[in-house]
Write a protein that holds these residues in place. Structure first.
Motif, PDB file in Angstrom:
ATOM      1  N   ASN A 176      -5.193  17.831  -8.434  1.00 22.53           N
ATOM      2  CA  ASN A 176      -4.177  17.593  -8.071  1.00 22.53           C
ATOM      3  C   ASN A 176      -4.144  16.234  -7.388  1.00 22.53           C
ATOM      4  OD1 ASN A 176      -2.357  19.784  -8.972  1.00 22.53           O
ATOM      5  ND2 ASN A 176      -2.513  20.883  -7.029  1.00 22.53           N
ATOM      6  N   MET A 177      -4.776  15.890  -6.452  1.00 25.97           N
ATOM      7  CA  MET A 177      -5.189  14.836  -5.726  1.00 25.97           C
ATOM      8  C   MET A 177      -5.278  13.681  -6.574  1.00 25.97           C
ATOM      9  SD  MET A 177      -3.789  15.777  -2.653  1.00 25.97           S
ATOM     10  CE  MET A 177      -2.991  17.036  -3.538  1.00 25.97           C
ATOM     11  N   VAL A 178      -6.345  13.795  -7.469  1.00 18.64           N
ATOM     12  CA  VAL A 178      -6.554  12.768  -8.422  1.00 18.64           C
ATOM     13  C   VAL A 178      -5.137  12.540  -9.298  1.00 18.64           C
ATOM     14  CG1 VAL A 178      -7.518  12.051 -11.043  1.00 18.64           C
ATOM     15  CG2 VAL A 178      -8.815  13.173  -8.973  1.00 18.64           C
ATOM     16  N   TYR A 179      -4.071  13.057  -9.632  1.00 19.49           N
ATOM     17  CA  TYR A 179      -3.059  12.828 -10.461  1.00 19.49           C
ATOM     18  C   TYR A 179      -2.038  12.087  -9.290  1.00 19.49           C
ATOM     19  CZ  TYR A 179      -3.886  14.649 -15.126  1.00 19.49           C
ATOM     20  OH  TYR A 179      -4.178  14.897 -16.366  1.00 19.49           O
ATOM     21  N   LEU A 180      -2.074  12.722  -7.935  1.00 21.87           N
ATOM     22  CA  LEU A 180      -1.162  12.041  -7.110  1.00 21.87           C
ATOM     23  C   LEU A 180      -1.685  10.744  -6.803  1.00 21.87           C
ATOM     24  CD1 LEU A 180       1.317  12.190  -5.188  1.00 21.87           C
ATOM     25  CD2 LEU A 180      -0.187  13.420  -3.548  1.00 21.87           C
ATOM     26  N   PHE A 181      -2.864  10.619  -6.543  1.00 24.76           N
ATOM     27  CA  PHE A 181      -3.524   9.292  -6.137  1.00 24.76           C
ATOM     28  C   PHE A 181      -3.312   8.088  -7.345  1.00 24.76           C
ATOM     29  CE2 PHE A 181      -6.880   6.176  -6.441  1.00 24.76           C
ATOM     30  CZ  PHE A 181      -6.917   5.716  -5.392  1.00 24.76           C
ATOM     31  N   VAL A 182      -3.382   8.676  -8.576  1.00 20.93           N
ATOM     32  CA  VAL A 182      -3.202   7.807  -9.844  1.00 20.93           C
ATOM     33  C   VAL A 182      -1.734   7.108  -9.926  1.00 20.93           C
ATOM     34  CG1 VAL A 182      -3.509   7.382 -12.151  1.00 20.93           C
ATOM     35  CG2 VAL A 182      -5.430   8.461 -10.803  1.00 20.93           C
ATOM     36  N   GLY A 220      -0.028  25.425  -4.134  1.00 21.75           N
ATOM     37  CA  GLY A 220      -0.406  24.288  -4.807  1.00 21.75           C
ATOM     38  C   GLY A 220       0.519  23.032  -4.660  1.00 21.75           C
ATOM     39  N   ALA A 221       0.121  21.793  -4.799  1.00 23.00           N
ATOM     40  CA  ALA A 221       1.065  20.733  -4.852  1.00 23.00           C
ATOM     41  C   ALA A 221       1.250  20.482  -6.261  1.00 23.00           C
ATOM     42  CB  ALA A 221       0.439  19.581  -4.364  1.00 23.00           C
ATOM     43  N   SER A 222       0.969  21.324  -7.107  1.00 23.01           N
ATOM     44  CA  SER A 222       1.190  20.894  -8.621  1.00 23.01           C
ATOM     45  C   SER A 222       2.654  20.550  -9.013  1.00 23.01           C
ATOM     46  CB  SER A 222       0.592  21.989  -9.444  1.00 23.01           C
ATOM     47  OG  SER A 222      -0.775  22.290  -9.428  1.00 23.01           O
ATOM     48  N   ILE A 262      -2.079  12.844   0.399  1.00 17.00           N
ATOM     49  CA  ILE A 262      -3.398  13.328   0.023  1.00 17.00           C
ATOM     50  C   ILE A 262      -4.211  13.815   1.161  1.00 17.00           C
ATOM     51  CG2 ILE A 262      -5.530  12.618  -0.877  1.00 17.00           C
ATOM     52  CD1 ILE A 262      -3.900  10.725  -2.559  1.00 17.00           C
ATOM     53  N   ALA A 263      -4.151  13.116   2.230  1.00 21.06           N
ATOM     54  CA  ALA A 263      -4.810  13.288   3.418  1.00 21.06           C
ATOM     55  C   ALA A 263      -4.291  14.767   4.109  1.00 21.06           C
ATOM     56  CB  ALA A 263      -4.695  12.413   4.512  1.00 21.06           C
ATOM     57  N   ALA A 283       0.846  -1.204   0.097  1.00 19.29           N
ATOM     58  CA  ALA A 283      -0.213   0.066   0.115  1.00 19.29           C
ATOM     59  C   ALA A 283       0.829   1.099  -0.020  1.00 19.29           C
ATOM     60  CB  ALA A 283      -0.964   0.031   1.047  1.00 19.29           C
ATOM     61  N   PRO A 284       0.806   2.383  -0.802  1.00 21.03           N
ATOM     62  CA  PRO A 284       1.383   3.514  -0.789  1.00 21.03           C
ATOM     63  C   PRO A 284       1.236   4.417   0.471  1.00 21.03           C
ATOM     64  CG  PRO A 284      -0.424   3.612  -2.436  1.00 21.03           C
ATOM     65  CD  PRO A 284      -0.649   2.178  -1.996  1.00 21.03           C
ATOM     66  N   LEU A 285       1.389   4.029   1.480  1.00 18.00           N
ATOM     67  CA  LEU A 285       0.970   4.911   2.636  1.00 18.00           C
ATOM     68  C   LEU A 285       1.594   6.299   2.618  1.00 18.00           C
ATOM     69  CD1 LEU A 285       1.841   2.428   5.615  1.00 18.00           C
ATOM     70  CD2 LEU A 285      -0.325   2.771   4.050  1.00 18.00           C
TER      71      LEU A 285
END
Length: 248
Positions: free
Chosen positions: A110-116, A158-160, A22-23, A14-16
């Motif tokens: 941003n979070m979608v790209y980081l998650f994927v 931003g995290a971009s 993200i959290a 799991a990518p903790l």
């Protein structure tokens, strides 16, 4: 612009760190004045003042970063908002700015790209190295932007930039992976990941003349830094042994 939903690159665990990043971004956004949660009883003027002073305090302002000296509060903001004085370390603002966002659409994208794409890079590097990598490319993106626009007083948030680094590393480390993507916002399509990631970089490059507030230059610096780190990982070959050395 295509929206990624799922990358087929398998991971061993799991990518903790990705989940924690993200959290952290979501929690900071919800607690910030930008989200307006807990500020319903304030007037529009009060809310605007809180948002502006918050971003000036924690955002990465290029001129401050280049000079390594905090700028005085803009006269119009001081006159309208009467903010409390605060002490700011510009080099730390590059870190805090990675966890700030200007709105719901900004953080969701941003979070979608980081998650994927974060999971596979974290799996390859190991958890501790991935965290260091993420922060490093975020700093490179922020300071690259500051050196490109050294006189700018507009806060960078931003995290971009850091996430662009993750995308660049993924392009190098997993050139054959495939991604389920929404094309035209509603058509699911399976694409080679390099197509989506190359599209991201090309869009940033051709958007440089855009007068919007998006920091395309920071994205480019982050993406290129991520690619270079990915190449170093591939050449060094140490990442395959990272499981025994990183967080368990």
């Amino acid at each position: 612009m295509a929206l990624p939903l799922y990358d087929n690159q398998p991971t061993r665990r799991a990518p903790l760190v990705t989940y924690l990043l993200i959290a952290a971004n979501v929690v900071v956004f919800l607690l910030s004045p930008v989200a307006s949660i807990g500020h319903q009883n304030e007037t529009d003027g009060q809310r605007k003042c809180e948002q502006v002073t918050f971003l000036l305090k924690y955002g990465a302002i290029p001129k401050e970063m280049v000079d390594n000296r905090a700028e005085p509060m803009p006269a119009e903001v001081a006159e309208a908002c009467h903010p409390k004085p605060f002490h700011k370390r510009p080099w730390l603002s590059a870190l805090s700015s990675m966890f700030l966002h200007g709105g719901v659409a900004h953080i969701l994208g941003n979070m979608v790209y980081l998650f994927v794409f974060g999971a596979a890079t974290e799996d390859r590097l190991g958890r501790l190295r991935f965290l260091v990598f993420y922060l490093l490319v975020g700093y490179i993106a922020a300071y690259g932007f500051a050196l490109t626009y050294p006189g700018s007083l507009t806060p960078l948030v931003g995290a971009s930039g850091a996430i662009a680094g993750v995308l660049g590393s993924h392009l190098v480390l997993y050139p054959r992976s495939r991604t389920i993507t929404l094309v035209l916002s509603f058509i699911p399509f399976r694409l080679p990941s390099w197509v989506l990631l190359a599209q991201f970089f090309v869009l940033q490059w051709f958007s440089l003349g855009d007068q919007s507030q998006t920091a395309y230059v920071a994205h480019i610096y982050g993406f290129v830094a991520g690619m270079i780190c990915g190449l170093l990982v591939r050449r060094g070959g140490f990442a395959r042994k990272s499981a025994a050395l990183s967080w368990q």
